[in-house]
Design an enzyme around this catalytic site. Structure first.
Site, PDB file in Angstrom:
ATOM      1  N   GLY A 142      40.575  44.032  48.378  1.00 53.63           N
ATOM      2  CA  GLY A 142      39.759  42.586  48.674  1.00 53.63           C
ATOM      3  C   GLY A 142      40.269  41.666  49.662  1.00 53.63           C
ATOM      4  N   CYS A 143      40.310  40.526  49.506  1.00 51.44           N
ATOM      5  CA  CYS A 143      40.850  39.459  50.482  1.00 51.44           C
ATOM      6  C   CYS A 143      42.421  39.846  50.765  1.00 51.44           C
ATOM      7  CB  CYS A 143      40.555  38.200  49.973  1.00 51.44           C
ATOM      8  SG  CYS A 143      41.398  36.840  51.160  1.00 51.44           S
ATOM      9  N   PHE A 144      42.644  40.219  51.945  1.00 50.11           N
ATOM     10  CA  PHE A 144      44.127  40.359  52.418  1.00 50.11           C
ATOM     11  C   PHE A 144      44.731  39.229  52.443  1.00 50.11           C
ATOM     12  CE2 PHE A 144      42.222  40.623  56.894  1.00 50.11           C
ATOM     13  CZ  PHE A 144      42.080  39.494  57.142  1.00 50.11           C
ATOM     14  N   TYR A 189      40.995  28.691  47.537  1.00 50.77           N
ATOM     15  CA  TYR A 189      40.250  29.907  47.640  1.00 50.77           C
ATOM     16  C   TYR A 189      40.641  30.690  46.287  1.00 50.77           C
ATOM     17  CZ  TYR A 189      39.305  34.767  48.235  1.00 50.77           C
ATOM     18  OH  TYR A 189      38.780  35.891  48.452  1.00 50.77           O
ATOM     19  N   CYS A 196      45.378  37.574  49.769  1.00 53.21           N
ATOM     20  CA  CYS A 196      45.905  37.568  48.322  1.00 53.21           C
ATOM     21  C   CYS A 196      46.789  38.946  48.104  1.00 53.21           C
ATOM     22  CB  CYS A 196      44.663  37.533  47.294  1.00 53.21           C
ATOM     23  SG  CYS A 196      43.709  36.041  47.323  1.00 53.21           S
TER      24      CYS A 196
END
Length: 204
Positions: A35-37, A182, A39
């Site tokens: 997913g979101c890099f 976020y 994180c």
């Protein structure tokens, strides 16, 4: 005399440089999509033996993709992190363990609040040894996982890795308030806790 002293000083420096090159030859790469890099950087940054963690794009067809192109979908790439590590200090198995406990392996083309093929979870292996280790870890996890859903995380060969734009690198350090806003809003840590219980990764 100056020439002699200079030669004496240069000689050990040359040995140090040679040793550095030799040590660099023992480094290895690991590439994961979760997913979101933003994180996915911190869990690996904190590990002894990890030299660098880079956010980027991989697994697609578009050459030199931009964040806007990848996030919009259609390039085939996934947001990912590429890790350079010292196998003598940390094993690939340890990296796999950290990876699993920082993702939701039960959702296809989605991680937490981000949906789309670009947010799939995947292990991109760089060698047959990594391939077998990834498959074995996935199989072992299926037997002991604390959740009912099947594991759908891909295990695929690594391809070209394109580093993301500089402002994405270590975003959690550069923009901690926006990062926390976020991450919390996405429900990442809450879902990790639901999946993994006390073994969950994420921010402590």
């Amino acid at each position: 005399m100056k020439a002699l002293i200079f030669g004496i000083l240069v000689f050990p420096l040359a040995l140090v440089a040679a040793g550095t090159v030799e040590a660099a030859g023992k480094l290895e790469k690991a590439t994961f999509a979760g997913g979101c890099f933003w994180c996915m950087e911190h869990p690996f940054d904190a590990l002894p033996g990890v030299l660098s963690v880079t956010s980027g794009y991989t697994g697609g067809q578009k050459k030199d993709p931009t964040y806007q192109e990848v996030s919009a979908g259609g390039t085939g790439h996934a947001e990912a992190v590429q890790i350079v590590y010292e196998p003598s200090k940390i094993t690939y198995g340890k990296l796999l363990d950290v990876f699993w406990h920082n993702i939701d392996p039960t959702t296809k083309d989605r991680q937490f609040c981000d949906s789309g093929h670009q947010y799939r979870s995947a292990i991109f292996y760089h060698s047959e040894e990594q391939h077998q280790a990834a498959l074995q870890s996935k199989e072992a996890l299926e037997k002991v996982k604390p959740f009912r859903e099947p594991i759908v995380t891909e295990v695929v060969p690594a391809g070209v890795f394109y580093p993301a734009e500089e402002y994405h690198q270590h975003y959690y350090k550069k923009n901690p308030i926006r990062y926390w806003y976020y991450r919390n809003g996405c429900g990442r840590d809450q879902r990790l806790k639901e999946l993994w219980g006390s073994a969950a990764g994420g921010e402590k």
